[in-house]
Write an enzyme that holds these catalytic residues in place. Structure first.
Site, short mmCIF file in Angstrom:
data_model
loop_
_atom_site.label_atom_id
_atom_site.label_comp_id
_atom_site.label_asym_id
_atom_site.label_seq_id
_atom_site.Cartn_x
_atom_site.Cartn_y
_atom_site.Cartn_z
N GLY A 107 -19.97 7.00 4.05
CA GLY A 107 -18.88 7.13 3.13
C GLY A 107 -19.43 6.97 1.54
O GLY A 107 -20.61 6.26 1.20
N LYS A 109 0.85 -1.23 -0.04
CA LYS A 109 -0.19 -0.06 -0.04
C LYS A 109 0.81 1.09 0.08
O LYS A 109 1.94 1.28 0.56
CB LYS A 109 -0.89 0.00 1.17
CG LYS A 109 -2.12 0.76 1.19
CD LYS A 109 -3.14 -0.06 0.29
CE LYS A 109 -4.48 0.92 0.29
NZ LYS A 109 -5.90 -0.02 -0.22
#
Ligand code: NAD
Length: 412
Positions: A215, A104
């Site tokens: 979200g 990541k």
């Protein structure tokens, strides 16, 4: 205080490892990322000032194939967050049986305070900084929070410029016009919904089934659209973004909401729906809760107040370890992030294979393959949950850890 997602990730790992009786040395390999890259990203702002931003690329494990994982632009990005996200990628690619490891990246920055020109500059600078450590057979980045297909197009272009040749397979999540895959934009939400449809079969929910979604970006807004337009018997009763939440018990007018968000940039102050405090959305009496924003949304403080029967984790790490213990005691079904949001990396894998072969698939073929992959992974996880009498997250970890360790052992 900010929860440390990496410590939570390690606890999850240890829980599954105990059941599998894994050697200490093998566990240590999984507890420590293989490589941590810290970079400085210099930004000459539009008004001529120099800002130095912190960037990261953490490569957790590549026993099963090249590292794979998104890039996040967010002010909260730090080492522990990126380490946790890279670890979850190793688990996720193994759960889906994709030929990848996990990594990541991120830049600690608030992109909402930058112009498009400045975002392009930091995207290209990031690629130059990590160029030697990434590539189509080494480590393949993709979008995450506050990065998108446009940013992937700039990054893939910068990579190709430095490499001196076209290398579209170095990044996934690109726009279709520059080598992206059909279905990648909706893949995270759609993949989760394929699993959700299987998982809720055993619940006798009264129709329409109520859903609250935290979200409203790639994961959350697409989940809202897909459940509303492509499936019958669901009503979206609440949604939120970083500015606030809205609620209508009878179901939100989704087409209106989508145009309202486009026009105003927010989901709040919306006709026929009342504004809520963001934390109230999580505590609504709904059938299904979909956290699709950031880590640590459900904690020790609010876990007891959660009323949903099923939680589909489209976000990574939205439930802290302590909160999860409470939710499991309440018999809430948690479809864990490493399975629920794996549709994104799955279609990224299809994009990568299309880039490598030069042969492109249509939307129907992608959806068929995605649905098959998600259902297979769900079945593998469910079978192990049955065998070991554990929750779905622990079962997913058991599956992933066994696959990673088997690959490690075979390599010697
Ligand atoms: P995004 O940038 O497209 O959207 C993020 C959304 O979250 C925005 O609507 C933002 O307003 C909202 N948000 C931020 N803080 C919030 C808060 N405190 N409360 C409510 N809303 C808040 O990002 P995304 O790609 O949709 O990612 C969301 C989650 O899904 C992240 O955890 C990410 O790691 C995960 N995920 C994304 C992908 C992908 O392919 N994009 C794949 C797997 C997992």
């Amino acid at each position: 205080m900010k929860n440390n997602p990496f410590l939570d990730a390690i606890e999850q790992l240890e829980k599954a490892s105990k059941i599998l009786q894994i050697d200490r040395e093998e566990l240590e390999i999984l507890e420590t990322p293989k490589k941590e890259i810290h970079v400085q990203i210099p930004l000459k702002t539009d008004d001529g000032k120099l800002k130095i931003l912190k960037g990261y690329r953490i490569q957790h494990n590549d026993s099963r194939g090249p590292f794979k994982g998104g890039i996040r632009f967010h002010p909260r990005v730090d080492l522990d967050e990126v380490k946790a996200l890279s670890f979850w990628m190793s688990i996720k690619t193994a759960v889906l049986n994709l030929p990848y490891g996990g990594s990541k990246g991120g830049i600690a920055v608030n992109p909402k305070e930058l112009s498009a020109n400045e975002i392009e500059k930091i995207s290209r600078a990031y690629v130059r900084s990590v160029f030697k450590d990434i590539g189509p057979d080494v480590d393949i980045p993709a979008p995450d929070v506050y990065t998108n297909p446009q940013i992937m197009a700039w990054m893939a272009d910068e990579y190709s410029v430095v490499a001196g040749k076209h290398v579209p397979a170095a990044f996934t999540g690109k726009p279709v016009e520059v080598g992206g895959s059909k279905g990648r934009d909706t893949a995270t939400a759609q993949g989760g919904i394929y699993v959700l449809m299987e998982a809720i079969k055993k619940f006798k929910f009264k129709k329409p089934i109520s859903v609250a979604i935290q979200g409203f970006g790639n994961a959350g807004a697409n989940a809202t659209e897909i459940l509303h337009f492509d499936y019958e018997n669901f009503k979206i009763v609440a949604v939120s973004d970083s500015r606030g939440a809205v609620y209508n018990e009878k179901g939100i007018d989704v087409p209106f909401l989508l145009s309202h968000k486009k026009e105003t940039g927010a989901v709040t102050d919306f006709k026929d729906a009342k504004n809520l405090k963001p934390e109230e959305l999580l505590e609504l009496d709904v059938n299904i809760l979909i956290p699709a924003a950031m880590e640590g949304a459900i904690t020790l403080e609010n876990a007891k107040k959660i009323k949903a029967k099923v939680i589909l984790e489209l976000a990574n790490g939205p439930i802290t370890k302590e909160a999860e213990d409470i939710l499991l005691r309440k018999d809430i079904l948690i479809i864990p992030d490493v399975l629920a949001n794996a549709g994104g990396v799955t279609v990224s894998y299809f994009e990568w294979t299309q880039n490598k072969s030069g042969f492109y698939l249509d939307e129907e073929e992608i959806q068929k393959m995605l649905s098959k992959k998600m259902q297979e992974a769900y079945k593998d996880v469910l079978d192990l949950a049955d065998v070991y009498k554990v929750d779905l997250r622990t079962a997913a970890y058991i599956l992933a850890i066994s696959r990673i360790i088997d690959a490690q052992k075979l390599k010697g």
